[in-house]
Design an enzyme around this catalytic site. Structure first.
Site, PDB file in Angstrom:
ATOM      1  CB  VAL A   1       5.767  31.646  30.708  1.00 33.71           C
ATOM      2  CG1 VAL A   1       6.253  31.163  29.339  1.00 33.71           C
ATOM      3  CG2 VAL A   1       6.704  32.704  31.263  1.00 33.71           C
TER       4      VAL A   1
ATOM      5  NE  ARG B   1       1.592  23.942  25.825  1.00 34.73           N
ATOM      6  CZ  ARG B   1       1.363  22.746  26.330  1.00 34.73           C
ATOM      7  NH1 ARG B   1       2.183  21.752  26.077  1.00 34.73           N
ATOM      8  NH2 ARG B   1       0.308  22.495  27.081  1.00 34.73           N
TER       9      ARG B   1
ATOM     10  CE  LYS C   1       3.822  15.529  39.515  1.00 34.25           C
ATOM     11  NZ  LYS C   1       2.470  15.455  39.981  1.00 34.25           N
TER      12      LYS C   1
ATOM     13  CB  VAL D   1       6.000  14.524  47.302  1.00 38.30           C
ATOM     14  CG1 VAL D   1       5.599  13.145  47.819  1.00 38.30           C
ATOM     15  CG2 VAL D   1       7.328  14.433  46.550  1.00 38.30           C
TER      16      VAL D   1
ATOM     17  CB  ILE E   1       0.258  15.820  52.261  1.00 41.48           C
ATOM     18  CG1 ILE E   1      -1.090  15.140  51.976  1.00 41.48           C
ATOM     19  CG2 ILE E   1       0.817  15.376  53.604  1.00 41.48           C
ATOM     20  CD1 ILE E   1      -1.002  13.606  51.960  1.00 41.48           C
TER      21      ILE E   1
ATOM     22  N   GLY F   1      -8.877  17.660  36.940  1.00 44.23           N
ATOM     23  CA  GLY F   1      -7.556  18.303  37.057  1.00 44.23           C
ATOM     24  C   GLY F   1      -6.584  17.496  37.895  1.00 44.23           C
TER      25      GLY F   1
ATOM     26  CG  ASP G   1       2.684  11.512  39.433  1.00 45.96           C
ATOM     27  OD1 ASP G   1       3.215  12.585  39.097  1.00 45.96           O
ATOM     28  OD2 ASP G   1       2.013  11.385  40.485  1.00 45.96           O
TER      29      ASP G   1
ATOM     30  CE  LYS H   1       3.007  12.972  42.881  1.00 44.84           C
ATOM     31  NZ  LYS H   1       1.604  12.562  42.705  1.00 44.84           N
TER      32      LYS H   1
ATOM     33  N   GLY I   1      -5.124  18.153  42.353  1.00 45.32           N
ATOM     34  CA  GLY I   1      -6.152  19.176  42.142  1.00 45.32           C
ATOM     35  C   GLY I   1      -5.556  20.563  42.323  1.00 45.32           C
TER      36      GLY I   1
HETATM   37  P1  NAP Z   1      -1.521  21.917  33.008  1.00 48.42           P
HETATM   38  O1  NAP Z   1      -2.911  22.214  33.446  1.00 48.42           O
HETATM   39  O2  NAP Z   1      -1.326  21.075  31.813  1.00 48.42           O
HETATM   40  O3  NAP Z   1      -0.774  23.314  32.792  1.00 48.42           O
HETATM   41  C1  NAP Z   1       0.484  23.431  32.227  1.00 48.42           C
HETATM   42  C2  NAP Z   1       0.738  24.877  31.866  1.00 48.42           C
HETATM   43  O4  NAP Z   1       2.056  25.003  31.386  1.00 48.42           O
HETATM   44  C3  NAP Z   1      -0.174  25.410  30.786  1.00 48.42           C
HETATM   45  O5  NAP Z   1      -0.520  26.744  31.076  1.00 48.42           O
HETATM   46  C4  NAP Z   1       0.701  25.367  29.520  1.00 48.42           C
HETATM   47  O6  NAP Z   1       0.386  26.393  28.579  1.00 48.42           O
HETATM   48  C5  NAP Z   1       2.052  25.660  30.115  1.00 48.42           C
HETATM   49  N1  NAP Z   1       3.143  25.067  29.328  1.00 48.42           N
HETATM   50  C6  NAP Z   1       3.377  23.773  29.082  1.00 48.42           C
HETATM   51  N2  NAP Z   1       4.487  23.620  28.339  1.00 48.42           N
HETATM   52  C7  NAP Z   1       4.948  24.864  28.106  1.00 48.42           C
HETATM   53  C8  NAP Z   1       6.064  25.403  27.406  1.00 48.42           C
HETATM   54  N3  NAP Z   1       6.926  24.584  26.786  1.00 48.42           N
HETATM   55  N4  NAP Z   1       6.254  26.724  27.397  1.00 48.42           N
HETATM   56  C9  NAP Z   1       5.380  27.554  28.049  1.00 48.42           C
HETATM   57  N5  NAP Z   1       4.311  27.117  28.735  1.00 48.42           N
HETATM   58  C10 NAP Z   1       4.101  25.802  28.769  1.00 48.42           C
HETATM   59  O7  NAP Z   1      -0.704  21.231  34.187  1.00 48.42           O
HETATM   60  P2  NAP Z   1      -0.979  21.326  35.745  1.00 48.42           P
HETATM   61  O8  NAP Z   1      -1.922  20.250  36.139  1.00 48.42           O
HETATM   62  O9  NAP Z   1      -1.241  22.722  36.148  1.00 48.42           O
HETATM   63  O10 NAP Z   1       0.448  20.855  36.312  1.00 48.42           O
HETATM   64  C11 NAP Z   1       1.564  21.706  36.306  1.00 48.42           C
HETATM   65  C12 NAP Z   1       2.724  21.065  37.087  1.00 48.42           C
HETATM   66  O11 NAP Z   1       2.311  20.800  38.423  1.00 48.42           O
HETATM   67  C13 NAP Z   1       3.185  19.722  36.530  1.00 48.42           C
HETATM   68  O12 NAP Z   1       4.556  19.583  36.742  1.00 48.42           O
HETATM   69  C14 NAP Z   1       2.428  18.709  37.397  1.00 48.42           C
HETATM   70  O13 NAP Z   1       3.084  17.459  37.466  1.00 48.42           O
HETATM   71  C15 NAP Z   1       2.473  19.424  38.730  1.00 48.42           C
HETATM   72  N6  NAP Z   1       1.430  19.043  39.671  1.00 48.42           N
HETATM   73  C16 NAP Z   1       0.139  19.003  39.270  1.00 48.42           C
HETATM   74  C17 NAP Z   1      -0.840  18.666  40.187  1.00 48.42           C
HETATM   75  C18 NAP Z   1      -2.284  18.585  39.804  1.00 48.42           C
HETATM   76  O14 NAP Z   1      -3.082  18.120  40.625  1.00 48.42           O
HETATM   77  N7  NAP Z   1      -2.685  19.056  38.617  1.00 48.42           N
HETATM   78  C19 NAP Z   1      -0.476  18.371  41.519  1.00 48.42           C
HETATM   79  C20 NAP Z   1       0.873  18.414  41.882  1.00 48.42           C
HETATM   80  C21 NAP Z   1       1.824  18.768  40.955  1.00 48.42           C
HETATM   81  P3  NAP Z   1      -1.027  26.437  27.798  1.00 48.42           P
HETATM   82  O15 NAP Z   1      -2.037  26.677  28.881  1.00 48.42           O
HETATM   83  O16 NAP Z   1      -0.913  27.562  26.860  1.00 48.42           O
HETATM   84  O17 NAP Z   1      -1.204  25.094  27.166  1.00 48.42           O
HETATM   85  N1  HSE Z   2      -1.264  13.507  38.711  1.00 49.93           N
HETATM   86  C1  HSE Z   2      -0.877  13.617  40.075  1.00 49.93           C
HETATM   87  C2  HSE Z   2      -1.742  12.709  40.927  1.00 49.93           C
HETATM   88  C3  HSE Z   2      -0.993  15.038  40.513  1.00 49.93           C
HETATM   89  O1  HSE Z   2      -2.784  12.261  40.445  1.00 49.93           O
HETATM   90  O2  HSE Z   2      -1.387  12.456  42.063  1.00 49.93           O
HETATM   91  C4  HSE Z   2      -0.451  15.295  41.895  1.00 49.93           C
HETATM   92  O3  HSE Z   2       0.935  15.154  41.931  1.00 49.93           O
END
Ligand code: NAP
Ligand code: HSE
Length: 418
Positions: free
Chosen positions: A41, A43, A100, A125, A129, A179, A193, A197, A294
């Site tokens: 899924v 957007r 989180k 979190v 890790i 990322g 953030d 956590k 990442g």
């Molecule tokens: P991202 O790159 O912004 O990706 C978010 C994805 O969700 C995109 O594909 C977006 O669609 C889709 N999306 C957002 N809102 C939506 C909606 N209302 N309906 C349908 N699809 C929707 O984010 P990410 O970095 O992958 O992070 C995703 C989650 O993992 C977050 O909760 C973040 O806090 C967590 N997280 C991230 C990291 C990290 O290092 N990045 C680490 C730990 C946890 P589109 O692509 O079409 O815009």
């Molecule tokens: N934005 C978060 C960070 C992603 O920089 O730690 C991992 O949770």
């Protein structure tokens, strides 16, 4: 076969799909099942992505698809993600999330909703890790006395690069491109953030249900090169820490930039790496280190949850099969928190300045441990380190000193953890 639907195919979602494919045979051997992502899924259907699965914009095509066994939520946000996860659970889908922010607000409701349905959240979190499994399972014999951690990769990356003299804004932009940052990076640099956590870890450690609004949260936006210079001169590193401490039946929860002695292990954690130290009454101190953000690092944690569920395991979500009645704990009020402080005060170079500041600090029972004066072009920066004092006393003193007419800029302060 275990069939997966992923809501959110961004940095983490794409890395999950890529790594499930890359390590397919190993994952099948470890889980005992073939694991296949059958729908995603997003957007925007027109965005270019490096994946080959059918996509939709309607999350119900995943949460209500009778073929799908596990819904993986990787979209971010709080209320919209809650709607998706709730719908998945009501449809008896197992859930994996990395979100989180969602858990900081809704973890206890979700635990109730999930009931006997598996719900895992390792990636929420400290990225790669396995701290949730360590705390919830590996340390389950322990009363947890303290958790102290670098739990935001973006902030640690920025603070590390600033030590090299690099500009805050330029490094933040780089962290976004790599990322690491949240969709709204003020969640990272503002400390929210890390607070999300910390609340998750605290619920596992103490079964405490607090919200971000209830705890002390400060970010790294005010840390500047003078602070970094002071830290260097006095043998400290500046790190954004999440701290949870149990003192009798009170739990202290706080996130803020912190001066830590250079010799401490956590001071040596640089770049996007995270580290969490946990003190248990049985084991003593244990420490966990690894990449905190990442795509690949986070995918490693998400896939471990998928494997856990594919194996047929169902863990108590926050680590408690029955409520812990004997240990009713409550949150320590912010103003009662005790710490040492570093203060940066920019003043006109006038007679009597030091005396007036020292007088206000003494009036609030704040004793000065060390002092440094840095002459600048036309003014002076006064840098103080204090002995331990209460949050409410230092805040009052800072307010009073700010009102003195020779004080030129807002006073910056950083807590010192020793
Ligand atoms: P991202 O790159 O912004 O990706 C978010 C994805 O969700 C995109 O594909 C977006 O669609 C889709 N999306 C957002 N809102 C939506 C909606 N209302 N309906 C349908 N699809 C929707 O984010 P990410 O970095 O992958 O992070 C995703 C989650 O993992 C977050 O909760 C973040 O806090 C967590 N997280 C991230 C990291 C990290 O290092 N990045 C680490 C730990 C946890 P589109 O692509 O079409 O815009
Ligand atoms: N934005 C978060 C960070 C992603 O920089 O730690 C991992 O949770």
């Amino acid at each position: 076969m275990v069939k997966i639907g992923i809501v959110g195919i961004g940095t983490v979602g794409q890395a999950v799909i890529k790594n499930l494919e890359k390590n397919k045979e190993l994952i099948k051997a470890r889980s005992g099942k073939e694991i296949k992502v059958i729908k995603g899924v997003v957007r925007n259907l027109n965005k270019k992505r490096d994946i080959n699965i059918p996509l939709t914009t309607d999350y119900k095509e995943v949460t209500r698809d009778p073929e799908i066994d596990i819904v993986v939520e990787l979209m971010g946000g709080v209320e919209s993600a809650y709607e998706v996860v709730k719908d998945a659970l009501l449809n008896k889908k197992a859930v994996v999330t990395a979100n989180k922010a969602l858990l900081a607000y809704h973890r206890f409701e979700l635990q109730k909703l999930a009931d006997t349905t598996p719900f895992e959240y390792e990636a929420s979190v400290a990225g790669g890790i396995p701290i949730i499994k360590a705390l919830r399972d590996g340390l389950s014999a322990n009363h947890i006395e303290e958790i102290k951690g670098i739990i935001n990769g973006t902030c640690n990356y920025i603070l590390t690069e600033m030590k090299k003299g690099r500009d805050y804004k330029e490094v933040l932009k780089e962290a976004q491109e790599l990322g690491y940052a949240e969709a709204d990076p003020t969640f990272d640099v503002g400390g929210y953030d890390a607070a999300h956590k910390l609340l998750i870890l605290a619920s596992i450690a103490y079964n405490i249900d607090a919200k971000p609004e209830d705890i002390l949260i400060e970010g790294i936006e005010n840390v500047n090169l003078t602070d970094i210079e002071f830290a260097k001169e006095f043998g400290y590193e500046i790190k954004l820490l999440g701290i949870a401490k149990k003192i009798s039946n009170e739990i202290e929860l706080r996130v803020h930039p912190t001066l830590i002695k250079k010799e401490e292990m956590i001071s040596k954690v640089d770049g996007v790496m995270n580290a969490v130290s946990v003190i248990g009454d049985v084991v003593g101190e244990t420490m966990y280190y690894g990449p905190g953000a990442g795509g690949d690092a986070t995918a490693s944690a998400v896939i471990s949850d998928i494997i856990e569920i594919a194996r047929g395991n169902k863990n108590p979500m926050l680590g408690y099969k029955i409520p812990l009645e004997i240990e009713k704990v409550k949150l320590k009020p912010i103003e009662e928190i005790i710490s040492k402080y570093y203060l940066r005060i920019s003043v006109n170079d006038e007679i009597g300045v030091l005396e007036k500041i020292a007088h206000i600090l003494a009036k609030h029972n704040i004793s000065i441990e060390s002092f440094l004066q840095k002459p600048r072009n036309g003014y002076v920066k006064l840098l103080f380190a204090t002995h331990k004092c209460k949050e409410k006393e230092i805040k009052k003193a800072i307010n009073e000193i700010s009102n003195l007419n020779f004080v030129l800029k807002p006073i910056n302060y950083i807590r010192i953890e020793e």
